[in-house]
Structure formats: structure tokens, C-alpha cells
Design an enzyme around this catalytic site. Structure first.
Site, PDB file in Angstrom:
ATOM      1  N   GLU A   1       5.264  11.048   2.677  1.00 63.47           N
ATOM      2  CA  GLU A   1       3.865  10.303   2.419  1.00 63.47           C
ATOM      3  C   GLU A   1       3.512   9.466   3.901  1.00 63.47           C
ATOM      4  O   GLU A   1       2.437   8.910   3.755  1.00 63.47           O
ATOM      5  CB  GLU A   1       4.084   9.305   1.216  1.00 63.47           C
ATOM      6  CG  GLU A   1       2.741   9.034   0.639  1.00 63.47           C
ATOM      7  CD  GLU A   1       1.791   9.979   0.270  1.00 63.47           C
ATOM      8  OE1 GLU A   1       0.621   9.941   0.053  1.00 63.47           O
ATOM      9  OE2 GLU A   1       2.391  11.260  -0.159  1.00 63.47           O
TER      10      GLU A   1
ATOM     11  N   GLU B   1      -4.583   7.117   7.069  1.00 65.65           N
ATOM     12  CA  GLU B   1      -5.422   5.838   6.371  1.00 65.65           C
ATOM     13  C   GLU B   1      -5.590   4.822   7.276  1.00 65.65           C
ATOM     14  O   GLU B   1      -6.781   4.194   7.695  1.00 65.65           O
ATOM     15  CB  GLU B   1      -4.912   5.552   5.098  1.00 65.65           C
ATOM     16  CG  GLU B   1      -5.928   4.850   4.354  1.00 65.65           C
ATOM     17  CD  GLU B   1      -5.408   4.711   2.545  1.00 65.65           C
ATOM     18  OE1 GLU B   1      -6.453   4.003   2.024  1.00 65.65           O
ATOM     19  OE2 GLU B   1      -4.514   5.349   2.399  1.00 65.65           O
TER      20      GLU B   1
ATOM     21  N   HIS C   1       0.913  -1.235   0.078  1.00 64.24           N
ATOM     22  CA  HIS C   1       0.035  -0.042  -0.164  1.00 64.24           C
ATOM     23  C   HIS C   1       1.005   1.358  -0.029  1.00 64.24           C
ATOM     24  O   HIS C   1       0.591   2.316  -0.581  1.00 64.24           O
ATOM     25  CB  HIS C   1      -0.952  -0.077   1.169  1.00 64.24           C
ATOM     26  CG  HIS C   1      -2.064   1.165   1.313  1.00 64.24           C
ATOM     27  ND1 HIS C   1      -1.788   2.007   2.486  1.00 64.24           N
ATOM     28  CD2 HIS C   1      -2.684   1.853   0.522  1.00 64.24           C
ATOM     29  CE1 HIS C   1      -2.885   2.730   2.504  1.00 64.24           C
ATOM     30  NE2 HIS C   1      -3.291   2.904   1.190  1.00 64.24           N
TER      31      HIS C   1
ATOM     32  N   GLU D   1       1.842   2.145  -3.380  1.00 64.76           N
ATOM     33  CA  GLU D   1       0.727   2.700  -4.352  1.00 64.76           C
ATOM     34  C   GLU D   1       0.905   4.300  -3.933  1.00 64.76           C
ATOM     35  O   GLU D   1       0.563   5.013  -4.937  1.00 64.76           O
ATOM     36  CB  GLU D   1      -0.479   1.944  -3.902  1.00 64.76           C
ATOM     37  CG  GLU D   1      -1.900   2.723  -4.295  1.00 64.76           C
ATOM     38  CD  GLU D   1      -2.910   2.733  -3.533  1.00 64.76           C
ATOM     39  OE1 GLU D   1      -3.252   3.761  -3.141  1.00 64.76           O
ATOM     40  OE2 GLU D   1      -3.146   1.674  -2.952  1.00 64.76           O
ATOM     41  N   HIS D   2       1.023   4.719  -2.526  1.00 71.06           N
ATOM     42  CA  HIS D   2       1.066   5.968  -2.373  1.00 71.06           C
ATOM     43  C   HIS D   2       2.134   6.801  -2.936  1.00 71.06           C
ATOM     44  O   HIS D   2       2.031   7.728  -3.647  1.00 71.06           O
ATOM     45  CB  HIS D   2       0.774   6.121  -0.937  1.00 71.06           C
ATOM     46  CG  HIS D   2      -0.207   6.227  -0.071  1.00 71.06           C
ATOM     47  ND1 HIS D   2      -0.661   7.256   0.480  1.00 71.06           N
ATOM     48  CD2 HIS D   2      -1.345   5.359  -0.028  1.00 71.06           C
ATOM     49  CE1 HIS D   2      -2.094   7.222   1.196  1.00 71.06           C
ATOM     50  NE2 HIS D   2      -2.083   5.758   0.781  1.00 71.06           N
TER      51      HIS D   2
END
Length: 1009
Positions: free
Chosen positions: A163, A170, A83, A86-87
Site C-alpha cells: 500500500e 497521493e 492516513h 486508513e489505507h
């Protein structure tokens, strides 16, 4: 008016389906492995590609990069890394830095935001773009972005640190009640497999501490071109040029010489059922979930496809029974449903979920198991199967009629499933032929046999969810033993069939006539004034061959009521809906509408009451019959029906009281709008005062006088067919001798609300299982009457600008939030044509509780900066482009046109000519777009918001309740900073069933950026 039917009328198209030839197939015939209707191939470096030309919507393309790499591939110290990759893709690549990809997407009108552009699941990661292609370079740039994602994501220490905060946001946002329940159920389902330990969101400690080297290692190892596919579906001039763009941008990319072998992770089966009693103090209600796991079937032959149809029929038929049981007297549950889904690559599950009253989980479980056992013993009746067959035939018929109007995003998703799950893509024409050929010969006994797969010995997992513990594991085991015993003794009676009426309208009404007809060429609409006073406006479109939608409204609603009547009458829709607003009980109507695509719903609002419908053109008569029944039926409360409704309402109120976000939302409304009964949440004591008779009487009066209603109809309408139906069923509604609820829009009572006149800062502390924090800033706005039409458009642009800038500052610059939302509320104003309009602009984001006040101040600083310095020209051009692209897409949608025409009728400048009103609103939009510059936007921010913004606002922050001991301890140690994503503020509970349904779809609950 042209009374001749168009050559491609819906009747002709309907006949096109009905004359569709059957296919002569052998069950062993193999379905095509190559996807139909697409340019499909593979580059020398291993990358697959799919390119298809599709013009819905025009001048747009749906793109995707699919990677067969998800969280299940992570090592223990990598949990959450898939994940994170992906960010980082949107943060920086070889060509793009500092979120330049986001800026590019916004500059071309392709919005970026939470849950829009990428998704990480256990098995794969998918990046999605939806971009305009009216300029040749835009498609090339978008494909270049996907190519960058494939091999060029920059994973530096600095990128990761910037990030990390957003990912932590999240993670923390996922730790609410729903997230905890999903996680627990997932682990229970996947016990004994790698999947149980590899939730896509990962572990907090890994997200906080993982090194950029570890992230880069995962990216280099698993992001191999041979495990990827690029998909492009859109309004291209030709597909070959798009294939060449893919070759140009991807062809020179190289991965490691040998790709890492993607392992298969099995999920062990188990003969003994697993049981769990999950207690979640913040749960929205009590629920039962029963799952039956099995190996996912391969869809390779016609027989496999036939089996899939039979399985669908089984689930449809079972759900029909569940619905009817939920509508009985003293039902065991409020709602119940069954579905099948592929959870992960090797695993499929049948999952039944129900929502029930508190301490009702055992009764619900027993009823669910008994019903499946009843099917095993007695099967479904031929009548049940014929109803289900008609439903499936209606669905494929609709899909076939709209085969040339499929959205590019839908086609893109089909090709994604082909690549990721090996699902065949045979084309809708062949699929329609197959279903038409196979469905009539699938028997009741074949369908009923699927109940054998729903046995507690078939890797079964049974789970209850309760806010307070009542059921125990022993209770669950005893229910299973009991049902197994009575099934072995065959002590379960057959299903009791209901006697269902044949016709919705038993005596057709006398048709009305057209008193006046007006044409509005600028919107392509025709207006009819009927003899009973009803105004009907219709617009013929060809956007979707199998869609007609409509809304009817009348002024006068709940604001006219005294406080003593409000709570009873506000329950009118709920109580009447349970009894049956169309003259039949909901369970009866469900069977009566089998095979038809027609639905009508009602709404009672503050200033209006309305009904809305959606139907197939061939079922327009049925939909209008429902409207006729709505106006001619008098609903009378029945004790048992009312009891069920009030039980559900009480459960919803108690769920709100448990939910910290509801307490927060209620306090925000109280501060911003005053403590009026209209905005105050319903309490148990309010429900106890509800008078069901008064509720039904009020509801009956709301839909009694057709002369007060304006109806707008949009879709694939053939006037020669539609007008006689309109005259019969709308014109045939009898007009009462004396007007009923006939209100002048300028004389309606306004809602009793007031906006604060001073700065308010408040912290709402609420008990929480895990820490959550949400910030809401609110600014009062007032739009002057003289320039109202333009100002409403300006507010829309400001809304998007503020949201974009806050994300840039709080996420991209400071790295402290996941997303921010900005909303405008103008709904408190009565629809008078005089006076100014008051409302507010609200900003909402979540963050670390320790820095919530600081981030609220940063948000205020950014808005003040925009007021004092103005936005950049780039900012203004981006929001203009986003609005324009949304407008262009909307012009190809029936709902967009329906909304625009309704807004024209309801506009304060409407004076009887909807065409002129529409034109004025459209011209105002164009004028505002033309005048938008950094200077005019700056002036608008000063004019519409308080200036400076710090002189008048409310700031409400939701914080976890802290015990006195913990509070004392906090003075003696530094505060640890944590982050979590934007958690949406809940204004109420839509329904208890939402909770249960959301849980079993956890495999789809993937993480998006």
C-alpha cells in the site's frame, strides 16, 4: 388531464410552513444534548452508536465509523501514519485479505475509489459506506466491515509495502500548485501549534520508511472503541434490528483496558497580524486571503443558536456587498467572499478570499479591509438586513418542506458532527420553529457588531498569492496602517444603496395557448405544443417537495460559425452574463431575487444552445419570468462591463499557460482531434480579436425564437398552477415574423476534427515546481448506426470494466498508482440521425515519471488480455450490479429523470414520440444487461476498441522538464523511484475564484481513499 390539485400540493405544504407555530423560548434554554430522531446509545466496550430509519433513497443505507484519531496525534516519526492506517483498513483485516473488502463493495454495487470511502483529517478519521439493503445479509456484512476497521486492521510488513506506493502517489499528487498553497497557508495559520506540523498527508520520508510496527503501534494506541461511533441511517424495516446487528458485530470487540488520553492542542492567538506574500509560479491567478482566528463557539443554548443566525446574516450581508463591488466599473477584484468555519477542534476562523488581476492584490486587500471597516462605522442598512433575513427564511423553509426527504448521507453527516464536534441535533421541525421565531427580531445593529471580530488585532493572518512577485510584506503592512488610520478618522462614507426595481416582468405578456397535448403514461409525462411553437414536456414527481428543475434546448450552435466568428461568438455567454441576460445587471437581480429560490443559466454548445433552471415550486413563476426575460431582452455591450470580462478572460488564459496540466491537456486534444480552432485553446491573441458587439448579437439571436425550443420540466409540479404560468411566460414569448436560427438537426455542420490513423506515442515536457507525471491512453471508437442505442449502453459498461480492472492491476497488484480514470467522449458528433458515431475512450492515471512508459504498457497489456481472454464472470456481475444500483438511485432523483427525458428527445431515433423513444432506450439497456457475459463483453471489447488494442492508440505522457545538466547527471547515477497519486487532467480554468475559495477550506481538504 387531471386538473384537480393533489392533496399534498406544494401550496398546502407551503402553508404548512407558514402556519408553523412559533416557539416560546428563553435565550438561556439549553438545547437537547441527546440527538433527536435517532436510536442513540453506547455499548459496554465504550462504542457509541446512532441508528435512524430513513427512506431516501429507498433500500439504501449510509454507514460510517468515526474515530477521534487524526494526524495531530502523530509523533515526529509517525507523520502520515494516521492516513496510512486508513489505507490499510481496505487492504487487509483479520477476516478480509488482498483487498477483499473492495471486491465485496463492488460486488454489491457500492463503488470503491478515490475520495469515496474514507477521510483522514487532523482531528479524526471517518470510514463511510453507502450500501444496498434490499437483501438482509448485505447490511450485516457492511456493519461487519466497519467492525473489522475498528480493531482488526492487519498491519503486516507485506500489507504496508503493497500500500505504500498508493499513499506515496497521493502525497505526490498533493504537491501541485493548489496543494503547496494550501500547505503553506495552513502552516501560517497554525503557527506555534502541533497542527502546523501535522498535515494529514504527512512527510514523504516517513511514508517511504515507516515500519509496520510503528503503524501498528499508532493503530493500537488511538483506535480505542471509547473514541469511536458507528452510524447507520437507511431504509430499515426497524431500527432495533440494526442496533442488534451493531451489538453482534461490535459487542465482543475489545480495546486496551485504558484508552490513551486524547490531548488538546491549542492554537496560540496573536495581537499583531501575520503577513505573507506567497509566490506560486503555477498559480491559477492572484488572490488575497484574510483570516481572523478565534476559539470555536459552543452551541449549547438558544442564545448560542441566535448568535449563530446573526453571524450567518452578517456573512450573507457582507458577501452581498462584495458581489456588488465586483460588478462595479474597474472593480478591485473579480470575486470576493467571506465565510466562517471550524478549522480544527478548538479553532474557528472568519476567512475572506478574493481573486484579482495580476499586480492587483494591494488594491483588493485595501477594498476588503475598507468594507469591513465601513460596517463597523456605519453598519448594515435595514434594507440589507431584510434581504438577508428573507434569504435565510427561504432556506429554512425549503429544508422544512423537504424534512421527510432528506438524504440518508446528509443525516449521517449530522450525527458525525454530533459525535466529533458536539454539535446539537435538534431536528428540522424545531430548528424551523426556532428560526421563524428568532429571525424577525435580530436587528441590523446586532448583525453589524460581528464586524468587530474582523479586526487586524484579532489573530489576523493576511496573505497574498501571486504567480509573479509584486506585493511585499511592507506593502501589506502599509495597507493595514492606512485603513486603521482612515477608520479612526471616520473617513469612510456610508454604503451607497442601489435603486432596485420591484418586478422582474413589468408588463405581463399575453398568454399563449395549447395547440396540442399528448400524454406519455410510460414516463408519467405530458407534452404541450404551445401556440408560439415551443414544445414543453413536464413530469410531476414527489422526490423533493421544494424542487422543480427544467432545461430548454434548440439545435444549432457554435459549429455553424466560420472560424473568423467563432472566438467572438463563443464569448457571448460570458460577456452577456456580465451585462445581464435577464434585463437587469447581476447585482440588481441578486436583490430582486432575495427570499426566492429561482435561478436560470444559459449555455452555448457546439450543436445546441440551452437554458436550465432550478426553483422552488412556489417560485416557479419567478423562474419562468427569467426565461421570458431571456428571450425578450437584447443585450448591448457596455465598455466597462466588457473590459472586466476581457480582463478575467486574459487572467484565465495566462493561468492556463502557467499550468503544466493544461499544456498537457491541450496537446492531448491536438493529437486526438486535430489542430482545429474549435478544440484549440484560446490564446491572448484570440481574445484581442473578440468583437463584443458581435458576441452580444449572436447571443441575442440564440434566444429569440421560441418555436425552435423544447423544454423539459421535472419536479413537484401542480399542473393547475404550473400550466397557466407556462402559457403566460413560455407561451407568451413572441414568435418572430421570420425564423431565427432554425436548423434541421440532420443538416448541422460537424465539428472539424479528425482522429489519428496511426499509433502515436509522445512525451510532453513542462516546467514544474515539483515533479508531476500523468499518462493518457486514448483509443478511437466507432459505433455503428444500426445498433447505436444498444452500443451506447455497452460502451458505458466497458468504461466501468476497464477502470475497475486497471485499478486492480496497477494499484492492487503492482502498487504503483493511486487511482485510474476512464472516460468516453462522443460529443464531437453532430446530432444527425444518420451515419456512425465516432469518439474515443481515454484512460488517465499518474505515476512515477521513471516508470510511466512501463505502466502505460501494463495498461495496454491488461486491455489486450481482456480482449483475448475476456473478463471473469465475477467482473461482469460486479459492473452489472454497480450500474443497477446507480440506476435504482437515479430513479428517485429529479435530475436523473430530466436527463433521461432530454436524452430521449435528443436521441437519433426520436421521431416525434418521446414516449416510444424513451421505451426503446430503456429496453436497450435491459437487453444489454441481459446479454452481458464474459464472452459478449470480450466480443464488445474487440468490436468497439481497435483489436488488438495495440494496433491503434495514442499515448501521451506529461513529464517534468529536465535541464541539460540534470539530464547529463542522470546518466551517471541510478534513478530514484518515487510515486504520486492520480492528478486530474485540467482541460481549462473554471474561474479564478475557485483557487481562493479552495484555500481557506483546507481543513476540509482531507485525505480520502
Amino acid at each position: 388531464m387531471d386538473l384537480l390539485p393533489a392533496e399534498n400540493s406544494q401550496i398546502a405544504k407551503k402553508h404548512g410552513f407558514r402556519s408553523l407555530k412559533l416557539v416560546n423560548v428563553d435565550l438561556d434554554d439549553v438545547l437537547a444534548e441527546q440527538p433527536v430522531g435517532v436510536d442513540y446509545g453506547r455499548l459496554d466496550n465504550g462504542l457509541y452508536y446512532y441508528v435512524r430509519r430513513n427512506s431516501k433513497p429507498r433500500m439504501r443505507a449510509a454507514l460510517a465509523l468515526a474515530v477521534k484519531a487524526g494526524s495531530v496525534l502523530e509523533e515526529e516519526d509517525e507523520r502520515g501514519v494516521a492516513h496510512i492506517v486508513e489505507h490499510l483498513a481496505f487492504s487487509a483485516t483479520k477476516r478480509y485479505t488482498n483487498h477483499d473488502i473492495v471486491k465485496f463493495l463492488e460486488s454489491i454495487g457500492a463503488e470503491f475509489g478515490a475520495c469515496q470511502n474514507a477521510v483522514t483529517s487532523a482531528d479524526d478519521t471517518v470510514y463511510e459506506l453507502f450500501v444496498p439493503v434490499d437483501k438482509p445479509e448485505l447490511l450485516s456484512q457492511a456493519i461487519l466491515v466497519l467492525a473489522e476497521f475498528s480493531t482488526e486492521v492487519r498491519v503486516s510488513k507485506e500489507d504496508l509495502e503493497k500500500e505504500r506506493g498508493a499513499v506515496l502517489e497521493e502525497y505526490r499528487g498533493n504537491r501541485n500548485a493548489t496543494g503547496r498553497m494550501q500547505d503553506a497557508h495552513w502552516v501560517l495559520m497554525m503557527e506555534g501549534s502541533q497542527y502546523a506540523e501535522r498535515l494529514p498527508i504527512g512527510l514523504e520520508k516517513v511514508i517511504r520508511t515507516v515500519s509496520h510496527e510503528t503503524v501498528k503501534h499508532f493503530y493500537r494506541k488511538w483506535y480505542h472503541l471509547s473514541n469511536m461511533a458507528v452510524i447507520a441511517v437507511g431504509d430499515f424495516s426497524d431500527t432495533q434490528s440494526v442496533v442488534e446487528l451493531i451489538k453482534t458485530n461490535f459487542g465482543q470487540k475489545r480495546s486496551a483496558p485504558e484508552p490513551a488520553l486524547i490531548p488538546t492542542f491549542e492554537v496560540p492567538s496573536h495581537r499583531e497580524p501575520r503577513f505573507s506574500c506567497f509566490v506560486e509560479s503555477e498559480a491559477a491567478g492572484s488572490a488575497v486571503m484574510i483570516s481572523y482566528k478565534m476559539q470555536a463557539d459552543q452551541l449549547k443554548t438558544v442564545k448560542d443558536y441566535r448568535d449563530l443566525l446573526a453571524e450567518s446574516m452578517f456573512l450573507y450581508a457582507l458577501n452581498q456587498r462584495f458581489f456588488k463591488i465586483s460588478r462595479r466599473r474597474n472593480p478591485p477584484y473579480f470575486s470576493c467572499s467571506a465565510a466562517a468555519d471550524v478549522l480544527v477542534c478548538p479553532l474557528k476562523a472568519y476567512i475572506m478570499t478574493s481573486s484579482c488581476k495580476e499586480k492587483g492584490t494591494i488594491d483588493a486587500l485595501e477594498s476588503m479591509l475598507i468594507e469591513v471597516a465601513r460596517v463597523r462605522l456605519h453598519g448594515f442598512s435595514e434594507r440589507e438586513i431584510s434581504i438577508v433575513r428573507a434569504l435565510l427564511m427561504s432556506e429554512i423553509e425549503s429544508a422544512y418542506l423537504e424534512r421527510d426527504q432528506m438524504q440518508s448521507t446528509s443525516l449521517r453527516d449530522e450525527y458525525l458532527q454530533h459525535f466529533l464536534r458536539n454539535e446539537p441535533v435538534v431536528g428540522i421541525e424545531y430548528e424551523a420553529q426556532l428560526q421563524k421565531t428568532l429571525l424577525p427580531y435580530i436587528t441590523s445593529s446586532e448583525v453589524s457588531k460581528y464586524s468587530e471580530k474582523l479586526q487586524t488585532t484579532c489573530s489576523c493572518v493576511i496573505k497574498t498569492i501571486e504567480p509573479r512577485a509584486s506585493a511585499t510584506v511592507d506593502d501589506l503592512k502599509n495597507v493595514v496602517l492606512k485603513i486603521n488610520s482612515i477608520e479612526e478618522e471616520r473617513n469612510i462614507s456610508p454604503w451607497d444603496e442601489e435603486n432596485i426595481p420591484e418586478e422582474i416582468v413589468t408588463t405581463k405578456p399575453n398568454a399563449g395557448n395549447i395547440v396540442q397535448q399528448l400524454e406519455y403514461p410510460n414516463i408519467g409525462a405530458t407534452e404541450l405544443i404551445l401556440s408560439n411553437g415551443m414544445r414543453v414536456c413536464y413530469k410531476c414527481t414527489d422526490f423533493l417537495a421544494d424542487q422543480v428543475i427544467f432545461t430548454g434546448f434548440s439545435y444549432g450552435g457554435l459549429s455553424e460559425l466560420h472560424e473568423s466568428e467563432y472566438f467572438s461568438c463563443s464569448m457571448g455567454t460570458t460577456i452577456a452574463g456580465e451585462i445581464g441576460v435577464f434585463g437587469y445587471r447581476p447585482s440588481e437581480l441578486m436583490d430582486m431575487l432575495a427570499g426566492k429560490r429561482a435561478e436560470v443559466g444559459v449555455n452555448l454548445g457546439a450543436y445546441m444552445r440551452s437554458f436550465s433552471g432550478d426553483c422552488s415550486p412556489s417560485d416557479l413563476e419567478t423562474a419562468l419570468q427569467l426565461v421570458y426575460q431571456l428571450f425578450t431582452t437584447s443585450v448591448t455591450p457596455v465598455g466597462e462591463d466588457v473590459k472586466i470580462v476581457m480582463q478575467m478572460a486574459e487572467e484565465a488564459v495566462r493561468a492556463q499557460e502557467r499550468d503544466p496540466y493544461t499544456a498537457f491537456a491541450n496537446r492531448v486534444k491536438e493529437l486526438n482531434y486535430g489542430n482545429s480552432y474549435f478544440f484549440r485553446p484560446i490564446r491572448i491573441c484570440d481574445l484581442q480579436k473578440v468583437d463584443p458587439l458581435k458576441a452580444c448579437q449572436y447571443f441575442n439571436h440564440c434566444f429569440k425564437d421560441p418555436s425552435t425550443f423544447t423544454v423539459v420540466i421535472v419536479g413537484n409540479i401542480d399542473p393547475t398552477i404550473a400550466i397557466p404560468l407556462i402559457l403566460q411566460y413560455l407561451g407568451g414569448i413572441p414568435r418572430p415574423p421570420e425564423p431565427i436560427m432554425h436548423f434541421n438537426r440532420d443538416e448541422l455542420k460537424g465539428l472539424p476534427f479528425t482522429f489519428p490513423s496511426t499509433i502515436i506515442r509522445e512525451v510532453v515536457r513542462s516546467p514544474m515546481v515539483e515533479e508531476q507525471c500523468s499518462v493518457q491512453l486514448c483509443f478511437p471508437v466507432e459505433l455503428k448506426n444500426g445498433a447505436m442505442v444498444e452500443e451506447i449502453h455497452v460502451v458505458g459498461f466497458l468504461n466501468k470494466l476497464i477502470e475497475t480492472k486497471l485499478v486492480q492491476v496497477l494499484r492492487f497488484k503492482h502498487g504503483q498508482i493511486y487511482s485510474a480514470g476512464v472516460s468516453v467522449f462522443l460529443g464531437g458528433n453532430k446530432p444527425s440521425r444518420t451515419g456512425n458515431v465516432r469518439g474515443d475512450i481515454s484512460i488517465n492515471f499518474s505515476c512515477d515519471p521513471a516508470i510511466s512508459s512501463k505502466l502505460a504498457d501494463l495498461a495496454l497489456d491488461e486491455i489486450l488480455r481482456l480482449q483475448e481472454e475476456g473478463p471473469s464472470n465475477e467482473d461482469v456481475l460486479a459492473i452489472i450490479e454497480i450500474e443497477q444500483r446507480a440506476h435504482e438511485n437515479g430513479l428517485q432523483e429529479n435530475y436523473y429523470w430530466l436527463d433521461r427525458i432530454l436524452r430521449s428527445y435528443q436521441s437519433r431515433i426520436y421521431a416525434g414520440d418521446v414516449g416510444s423513444t424513451f421505451e426503446i432506450i430503456d429496453e436497450a439497456r435491459s437487453k444489454v444487461r441481459t446479454l452481458l457475459t464474459p464472452v459478449t463483453v470480450q466480443l464488445a471489447l474487440q468490436r468497439i476498441l481497435p483489436y488488438p488494442c495495440r494496433k491503434l492508440f495514442t499515448s501521451v505522457i506529461l513529464m517534468p522538464q529536465t535541464s541539460r545538466i540534470k539530464l547529463l547527471k542522470s546518466f551517471f547515477r541510478p534513478t530514484q523511484t518515487t510515486y504520486h497519486r492520480d492528478a486530474k487532467m485540467l482541460a481549462g480554468i473554471a474561474g479564478l475564484a475557485v483557487l481562493a475559495i479552495s484555500l481557506w477550506r483546507y481543513s476540509r481538504s482531507t485525505l480520502k481513499s
